[in-house]
Design a protein around this motif. Structure first.
Motif, PDB file in Angstrom:
ATOM      1  N   THR A  11      -8.949   5.145  58.496  1.00  0.00           N
ATOM      2  CA  THR A  11      -8.825   3.948  57.662  1.00  0.00           C
ATOM      3  C   THR A  11      -9.019   2.684  58.484  1.00  0.00           C
ATOM      4  O   THR A  11      -8.480   2.547  59.579  1.00  0.00           O
ATOM      5  CB  THR A  11      -7.443   3.908  56.987  1.00  0.00           C
ATOM      6  N   LEU A  12      -9.791   1.750  57.950  1.00  0.00           N
ATOM      7  CA  LEU A  12     -10.009   0.458  58.615  1.00  0.00           C
ATOM      8  C   LEU A  12      -8.916  -0.513  58.172  1.00  0.00           C
ATOM      9  O   LEU A  12      -9.025  -1.183  57.150  1.00  0.00           O
ATOM     10  CB  LEU A  12     -11.393  -0.104  58.267  1.00  0.00           C
ATOM     11  N   ARG A  52       0.122  -1.390  63.885  1.00  0.00           N
ATOM     12  CA  ARG A  52       1.511  -1.766  63.629  1.00  0.00           C
ATOM     13  C   ARG A  52       2.452  -0.599  63.927  1.00  0.00           C
ATOM     14  O   ARG A  52       3.556  -0.792  64.462  1.00  0.00           O
ATOM     15  CB  ARG A  52       1.686  -2.239  62.182  1.00  0.00           C
ATOM     16  N   PHE A  53       2.025   0.595  63.589  1.00  0.00           N
ATOM     17  CA  PHE A  53       2.813   1.801  63.893  1.00  0.00           C
ATOM     18  C   PHE A  53       3.098   1.894  65.396  1.00  0.00           C
ATOM     19  O   PHE A  53       4.240   2.166  65.811  1.00  0.00           O
ATOM     20  CB  PHE A  53       2.045   3.017  63.389  1.00  0.00           C
ATOM     21  N   LEU A  54       2.075   1.640  66.210  1.00  0.00           N
ATOM     22  CA  LEU A  54       2.271   1.684  67.660  1.00  0.00           C
ATOM     23  C   LEU A  54       3.168   0.552  68.149  1.00  0.00           C
ATOM     24  O   LEU A  54       4.097   0.768  68.940  1.00  0.00           O
ATOM     25  CB  LEU A  54       0.917   1.619  68.372  1.00  0.00           C
ATOM     26  N   LEU A  55       2.893  -0.660  67.685  1.00  0.00           N
ATOM     27  CA  LEU A  55       3.565  -1.841  68.215  1.00  0.00           C
ATOM     28  C   LEU A  55       4.987  -2.014  67.687  1.00  0.00           C
ATOM     29  O   LEU A  55       5.858  -2.552  68.391  1.00  0.00           O
ATOM     30  CB  LEU A  55       2.740  -3.090  67.906  1.00  0.00           C
ATOM     31  N   GLU A  56       5.224  -1.551  66.476  1.00  0.00           N
ATOM     32  CA  GLU A  56       6.538  -1.756  65.873  1.00  0.00           C
ATOM     33  C   GLU A  56       7.452  -0.538  65.982  1.00  0.00           C
ATOM     34  O   GLU A  56       8.684  -0.682  65.940  1.00  0.00           O
ATOM     35  CB  GLU A  56       6.376  -2.146  64.401  1.00  0.00           C
ATOM     36  N   GLU A 105      -8.219  -4.653  65.631  1.00  0.00           N
ATOM     37  CA  GLU A 105      -7.236  -5.356  64.824  1.00  0.00           C
ATOM     38  C   GLU A 105      -6.256  -6.166  65.674  1.00  0.00           C
ATOM     39  O   GLU A 105      -5.812  -7.241  65.267  1.00  0.00           O
ATOM     40  CB  GLU A 105      -6.451  -4.352  63.967  1.00  0.00           C
ATOM     41  N   ARG A 106      -5.908  -5.658  66.858  1.00  0.00           N
ATOM     42  CA  ARG A 106      -4.905  -6.321  67.680  1.00  0.00           C
ATOM     43  C   ARG A 106      -5.395  -6.450  69.129  1.00  0.00           C
ATOM     44  O   ARG A 106      -4.805  -5.882  70.048  1.00  0.00           O
ATOM     45  CB  ARG A 106      -3.590  -5.546  67.620  1.00  0.00           C
ATOM     46  N   PRO A 107      -6.469  -7.208  69.353  1.00  0.00           N
ATOM     47  CA  PRO A 107      -6.999  -7.354  70.714  1.00  0.00           C
ATOM     48  C   PRO A 107      -6.046  -8.062  71.659  1.00  0.00           C
ATOM     49  O   PRO A 107      -6.186  -7.942  72.882  1.00  0.00           O
ATOM     50  CB  PRO A 107      -8.287  -8.158  70.510  1.00  0.00           C
ATOM     51  N   GLU A 108      -5.083  -8.784  71.113  1.00  0.00           N
ATOM     52  CA  GLU A 108      -4.088  -9.439  71.970  1.00  0.00           C
ATOM     53  C   GLU A 108      -3.056  -8.432  72.491  1.00  0.00           C
ATOM     54  O   GLU A 108      -2.254  -8.747  73.383  1.00  0.00           O
ATOM     55  CB  GLU A 108      -3.374 -10.550  71.192  1.00  0.00           C
ATOM     56  N   ALA A 109      -3.097  -7.202  71.960  1.00  0.00           N
ATOM     57  CA  ALA A 109      -2.133  -6.171  72.357  1.00  0.00           C
ATOM     58  C   ALA A 109      -2.778  -4.994  73.074  1.00  0.00           C
ATOM     59  O   ALA A 109      -2.136  -4.343  73.897  1.00  0.00           O
ATOM     60  CB  ALA A 109      -1.376  -5.661  71.131  1.00  0.00           C
ATOM     61  N   PHE A 110      -4.038  -4.681  72.772  1.00  0.00           N
ATOM     62  CA  PHE A 110      -4.767  -3.576  73.408  1.00  0.00           C
ATOM     63  C   PHE A 110      -6.160  -4.065  73.770  1.00  0.00           C
ATOM     64  O   PHE A 110      -6.900  -4.539  72.903  1.00  0.00           O
ATOM     65  CB  PHE A 110      -4.892  -2.377  72.468  1.00  0.00           C
ATOM     66  N   PRO A 160     -17.144 -13.085  65.998  1.00  0.00           N
ATOM     67  CA  PRO A 160     -17.107 -13.522  67.398  1.00  0.00           C
ATOM     68  C   PRO A 160     -16.547 -12.425  68.302  1.00  0.00           C
ATOM     69  O   PRO A 160     -15.641 -11.680  67.904  1.00  0.00           O
ATOM     70  CB  PRO A 160     -16.184 -14.746  67.363  1.00  0.00           C
ATOM     71  N   ARG A 161     -17.114 -12.332  69.503  1.00  0.00           N
ATOM     72  CA  ARG A 161     -16.720 -11.269  70.426  1.00  0.00           C
ATOM     73  C   ARG A 161     -15.229 -11.302  70.709  1.00  0.00           C
ATOM     74  O   ARG A 161     -14.647 -12.355  70.948  1.00  0.00           O
ATOM     75  CB  ARG A 161     -17.502 -11.401  71.741  1.00  0.00           C
ATOM     76  N   LYS A 162     -14.623 -10.117  70.680  1.00  0.00           N
ATOM     77  CA  LYS A 162     -13.201  -9.989  70.971  1.00  0.00           C
ATOM     78  C   LYS A 162     -13.024  -9.487  72.411  1.00  0.00           C
ATOM     79  O   LYS A 162     -13.908  -8.817  72.950  1.00  0.00           O
ATOM     80  CB  LYS A 162     -12.546  -9.016  69.980  1.00  0.00           C
ATOM     81  N   PRO A 163     -11.898  -9.791  73.050  1.00  0.00           N
ATOM     82  CA  PRO A 163     -11.690  -9.412  74.454  1.00  0.00           C
ATOM     83  C   PRO A 163     -11.326  -7.937  74.608  1.00  0.00           C
ATOM     84  O   PRO A 163     -10.206  -7.577  74.991  1.00  0.00           O
ATOM     85  CB  PRO A 163     -10.542 -10.329  74.887  1.00  0.00           C
ATOM     86  N   ILE A 164     -12.304  -7.070  74.292  1.00  0.00           N
ATOM     87  CA  ILE A 164     -12.089  -5.624  74.336  1.00  0.00           C
ATOM     88  C   ILE A 164     -13.115  -5.001  75.280  1.00  0.00           C
ATOM     89  O   ILE A 164     -14.284  -5.380  75.268  1.00  0.00           O
ATOM     90  CB  ILE A 164     -12.253  -4.987  72.938  1.00  0.00           C
ATOM     91  N   ARG A 165     -12.683  -4.038  76.061  1.00  0.00           N
ATOM     92  CA  ARG A 165     -13.567  -3.241  76.927  1.00  0.00           C
ATOM     93  C   ARG A 165     -13.641  -1.838  76.339  1.00  0.00           C
ATOM     94  O   ARG A 165     -12.602  -1.220  76.076  1.00  0.00           O
ATOM     95  CB  ARG A 165     -13.008  -3.213  78.347  1.00  0.00           C
ATOM     96  N   ILE A 166     -14.851  -1.316  76.152  1.00  0.00           N
ATOM     97  CA  ILE A 166     -15.025  -0.056  75.419  1.00  0.00           C
ATOM     98  C   ILE A 166     -15.881   0.924  76.199  1.00  0.00           C
ATOM     99  O   ILE A 166     -16.980   0.584  76.657  1.00  0.00           O
ATOM    100  CB  ILE A 166     -15.685  -0.293  74.039  1.00  0.00           C
TER     101      ILE A 166
END
Length: 407
Positions: A241-242, A248-252, A289-294, A332-338
């Protein structure tokens, strides 16, 4: 696609096997050498029955693989002629005669294949075929095996987790704590979907790379998909699912629970997430969804296809992972390394083409200027290539960790 097959490697005759050795799983090298000693045929056959399982051997079971060496074996009581192995590489097909083990009913074929070979096989007994299967072989990185004098971390089974965000589900999960962890210094963390499998091979790679400072001191979190009380799996809903629900499950829920056992860093550069197939797209979705966290993603044969797509009356009412290439290009590009791994022989079904979907992801990431690496092999929908690449992928994902040691 071109592929070639190397001839049998010939070894020197080995010493006579004792009865105790007959019950010990052999190596392909031992079997290959022993075949040059005809008087050992009965014992070789018995060792193969033990190794493969007597019933499996009569069905034409999956081969034994040791890096690039492959051993196929089958037992055919009262066979009127020697069986053959049919090897299919794309449109090419090759028939290889199997070698009889002395005067027994056991037949074998041993080949050393090129690194990265992916092929399908079947045992041919006259006009009949049995034991159809597929095979991938890769040269193993030394860091995928336990190494001497390397401190080993602890894998801690956790009590089954009952989720509130995925209401009604329960899951098994584990935490890996590296030997170098010190409570006074928060650790990095890496989450693995389908953790019931990943927990069996990831910790040894962490042990080796952390010991060499090729990656930081990193806690591993291995999560199984949720299941309902009636046994139904929630895997596809959670992974395909997108939405931000799994993030949220991981972070909360999960990471706060992990922090009851170990201290974790909170910055995105210190958090990574990984998965295979639907777990791969899940890993990407969490970071998207949460680039500030992962900030780091590892995906093997990721299901960037329409599994989650829902169509009603000919209209798309829920998007699937096949939408990601467009989203990446127009956001816009997100700060993610893949790190993406894919296989040319992966699935092609009603949900989409997995090889094409991963190529679309690669092109979109390149267009938008992401920090990414893409490895396309010849493999099927499996973890074989990803596991072979795991040490290399982790080194690449964590390549600048020395620059950010201070919490």
């Amino acid at each position: 696609m071109h592929r070639y097959f190397l001839a049998l490697l010939m070894g020197c005759p080995m010493l006579t096997m004792s009865p105790a050795m007959a019950q010990t799983p052999p190596t392909i090298h031992e079997i290959r050498d022993a075949l040059q000693t005809p008087q050992e045929a009965d014992r070789i056959a018995e060792r193969l029955r033990v190794w493969f399982g007597a019933d499996n051997l009569k069905k034409g079971s999956a081969p034994k693989v040791e890096q690039l060496d492959v051993l196929w074996a089958i037992e055919i009581p009262g066979a009127s002629g020697a069986p053959a192995l049919i090897l299919r590489d794309g449109a090419q097909e090759r028939r290889e005669p199997m070698q009889r083990v002395g005067n027994t009913d056991v037949y074998v074929l041993i080949r050393t294949l090129p690194d990265g070979t992916a092929l399908r096989y079947a045992y041919a007994i006259g006009d009949h075929q049995t034991g159809n299967g597929q095979l991938e072989v890769y040269r193993e990185d030394a860091d995928s095996r336990p190494q001497p004098n390397v401190p080993r971390g602890r894998l801690i089974p956790m009590p089954d987790w009952k989720s509130q965000i995925f209401a009604g589900t329960e899951r098994a999960w584990w935490i890996y704590v590296p030997a170098q962890y010190r409570p006074e210094i928060p650790a990095c963390v890496m989450v693995f979907q389908d953790g019931q499998w990943a927990k069996d091979y990831v910790p040894v790679v962490f042990d080796n790379l952390i010991a060499k400072d090729d990656m930081p001191v990193t806690v591993g979190v291995f999560l199984s998909p949720g299941r309902f009380a009636d046994g139904r799996s929630n895997r596809s809903f959670e992974y395909d699912t997108l939405s931000d629900q799994y993030a949220r499950f991981l972070l909360e829920e999960i990471l706060p629970e992990v922090e009851k056992t170990v201290r974790l860093r909170r910055d995105a550069a210190s958090r990574a997430i990984a998965g295979i197939s639907s777990g791969g797209i899940c890993a990407f979705t969490v970071a998207w969804e949460r680039p500030e966290a992962f900030s780091k993603v590892l995906s093997w044969v990721g299901s960037f296809t329409g599994i989650a797509a829902r169509i009603e009356n000919g209209r798309l009412v829920q998007p699937g992972g096949n939408n990601y290439p467009v989203l990446i290009r127009k956001t816009p590009r997100k700060p993610i390394r893949i790190f993406l791994q894919a296989g040319r022989n992966d699935l092609d079904n009603e949900h989409g083409s997995w090889p094409l979907a991963n190529l679309e992801m690669e092109r979109a990431l390149a267009y938008r200027g992401y920090d990414y690496r893409f490895v396309m092999g010849n493999g099927f929908h499996s973890d074989r290539h990803g596991r072979a690449l795991l040490p290399e992928a982790l080194r690449w994902l964590w390549r600048d960790h020395r620059e950010a040691r201070t919490p």
